[in-house]
Design a protein around this motif. Structure first.
Motif, PDB file in Angstrom:
ATOM      1  N   ASP A 153       3.701  -4.526   2.425  1.00 22.42           N
ATOM      2  CA  ASP A 153       4.478  -3.320   2.718  1.00 22.42           C
ATOM      3  C   ASP A 153       3.491  -2.174   2.812  1.00 22.42           C
ATOM      4  O   ASP A 153       2.483  -2.153   2.104  1.00 22.42           O
ATOM      5  N   THR A 154       3.766  -1.218   3.698  1.00 24.38           N
ATOM      6  CA  THR A 154       2.914  -0.035   3.809  1.00 24.38           C
ATOM      7  C   THR A 154       3.776   1.205   3.856  1.00 24.38           C
ATOM      8  O   THR A 154       4.670   1.305   4.700  1.00 24.38           O
ATOM      9  N   LYS A 155       3.524   2.116   2.942  1.00 26.33           N
ATOM     10  CA  LYS A 155       4.173   3.422   2.996  1.00 26.33           C
ATOM     11  C   LYS A 155       3.089   4.463   3.217  1.00 26.33           C
ATOM     12  O   LYS A 155       1.996   4.355   2.646  1.00 26.33           O
TER      13      LYS A 155
ATOM     14  N   PHE B  75       0.826  -1.210   0.000  1.00 30.08           N
ATOM     15  CA  PHE B  75       0.000   0.000   0.000  1.00 30.08           C
ATOM     16  C   PHE B  75       0.862   1.263   0.000  1.00 30.08           C
ATOM     17  O   PHE B  75       1.880   1.315   0.688  1.00 30.08           O
TER      18      PHE B  75
END
Lengths: 335, 335
Positions: A127-129, A94
């Motif tokens: 993964d999250t940014k 994301f």
């Protein structure tokens, strides 16, 4: 304050952990994901494998028939399926805008989880940014899918042969027109809905009964016309279509005619093009029609000899029209 | 007009084809990618596999020692490597802002291609979305990496044992401070550079000579302190560090002290934490130091008994300081 995403949820620290627990582990839960190492360990994959990636940036995030969450699963599952592979695992990454309401993220995660369950795939790593306000529009998501190839040989855009039949698994243009209608609040289009759907099971049935399938493709961005042009180029053949045979729903037909759009160039998210030997076409069509996502499957044309790979439409009144590849951007952020 | 990205390059039509040819096929070229089907077909992967995904949103796009392109390869290659796997293939998905100068995209693609060559991985499938001006900040890229696991058992954050030695492969904080300095034009930090580097070969050497490695992790977002906290929690142990043993370059030390930052919480993009049995530590350290990316590798502490997984720093003057997980966002868009 607890209801909107803060920048620190992307820091890799404690706030990131909380977000992962609340939104992702809860909905996507499985033993492989729960290990939370830098990578997921897959014990049971045997070559040949198919791998496909797509980022989803559709706006609005939710629309009749689906959402960015259903697309993120169906789109990638379908791409893997088009190689004659059984999709098994997805990664999920994301990019989120600071200030995003957390219930929106949760709705997206729930949609993804439900779509993954139906398709029989597991989300095993992610993964999250989080980027500052204004650096992205709400929410983007990437999924990468992994599957085990069972078709031998695997279908490819390069394998269309002169004399093959061209099938499509249902009506065209539904997704593209729906996103446009939702974005622009076109209330006279209230009866269209996206066709967002997982095609992996239908593809298995088609390949099993047909035995030999030359090409499978899902006509997403650029629509049927663009997809067929790509195939014609890659295989160095021409494709002749029969306009009267191409399934388009009444609502999409009316909407397109009102707005001056061509359903053959609109995106689909739950349809496939199947090109295979003439004598296998009947069995493949029957397999498509037996699927909940293939009721309106149809044979729409044939592969013909032809230099340079053109796609020709035999029109309702007997004329012939060259269907080029999409030029220009019909609709941005359609998927 | 030819120098900036237009919206239609994301349409799936002819403009998309041209972009793929110009920017991606040219730089990433290999027979698997060139098939241009919906998914890539990998003939030679045997289980167990490692898969990892990351999206990269770093700003600025280029900085001393690397770029979003080097990170997109190194970050994912390293995550796969941390499972004791040999990275082989990457997928690559761009989200691009309309109006992006094409030479920027080409520089990024060139950096990715060079980083992939050095790491020995191939980019085999991809996706490009173009969003209207303002819907994203210039360029985001996701890579998903696939590797074949050779370590048995595979290292995991859950495997730290009381008595193990804790090693780090070099100086800490370089990447985080460099990105901050580039973003804010801090000219007094002109001698810092990102440590962006592929660690796969170093990891193979370490695992080969040490035989048994319990944990491998790359301390990216949240830095060493956060990574060690995660490991301590996952393994339910404590970790005792010796401050004087932790390698930090003079420039990073000075920059951090000036800016009030702690290098133990700054991101690294070419370092690993390695936790393994005491008696294997010397051989592992020697293997790290033999690599071009491990010259300043050091033993920095030990795994100790401890409830709840705390990380304790024995300071230069003999005190003890609890190193918590990162709270809040030290720097957004660091990778």
């Amino acid at each position: 304050m607890d209801d909107c995403l803060l920048l620190d949820a992307g820091s890799g620290g404690r706030a990131s952990q909380r977000l992962v627990e609340r939104c992702f582990l809860r909905h996507f839960d499985n033993p492989l994901l729960r290990r939370l190492d830098d990578a997921a360990l897959l014990e049971d994959m045997a070559a040949p494998l198919a791998v496909s990636t797509d980022s989803y940036t559709v706006t609005p995030l939710f629309f009749p028939g689906g959402s960015i969450g259903t697309l993120a699963v169906h789109g990638t599952v379908n791409d893997v399926s088009m190689l004659g592979a059984r999709p098994r695992y997805l990664s999920c990454a994301f990019i989120l805008e600071e200030g995003l309401p957390l219930d929106i993220l949760e709705r997206v995660a729930r949609d993804m989880a439900a779509a993954a369950r139906e398709a029989g795939v597991r989300i095993v790593t992610g993964d999250t940014k989080v980027v500052p306000r204004g650096a992205c529009d709400k929410l983007f998501v990437n999924t990468t899918g992994l599957g085990v190839v069972y078709a031998n040989p695997s279908p490819s855009g390069r394998n269309a042969r002169v004399g093959d039949a061209v099938l499509v698994s249902g009506t065209l243009g539904d997704h593209g027109l729906t996103v446009l209608a939702s974005r622009e609040n076109l209330s006279f289009l209230s009866d269209v809905a996206s066709d967002s759907a997982p095609l992996n099971k239908m593809m298995e049935d088609v390949i099993m009964v047909a035995g030999e399938v030359h090409v499978l493709r899902d006509p997403t961005r650029g629509g049927l016309a663009t997809t067929l042009n790509e195939i014609a180029q890659q295989s160095d053949v021409s494709i002749l279509l029969d306009e009267t045979a191409i399934p388009v729903s009444e609502s999409v037909k009316n909407g397109c005619s009102f707005l001056g759009l061509d359903p053959l160039y609109l995106a689909n998210e739950g349809k496939c093009v199947c090109i295979l030997p003439e004598e296998r076409a009947r069995a493949a069509l029957a397999a498509m029609r037996a699927s909940p996502y293939g009721a309106r499957a149809a044979r729409i044309g044939s592969v013909t000899r032809g230099r340079g790979g053109s796609v020709v439409l035999r029109t309702r009144i007997g004329g012939q029209r060259l269907l080029g590849m999409l030029e220009g951007a019909q609709l941005p952020r359609i998927c």
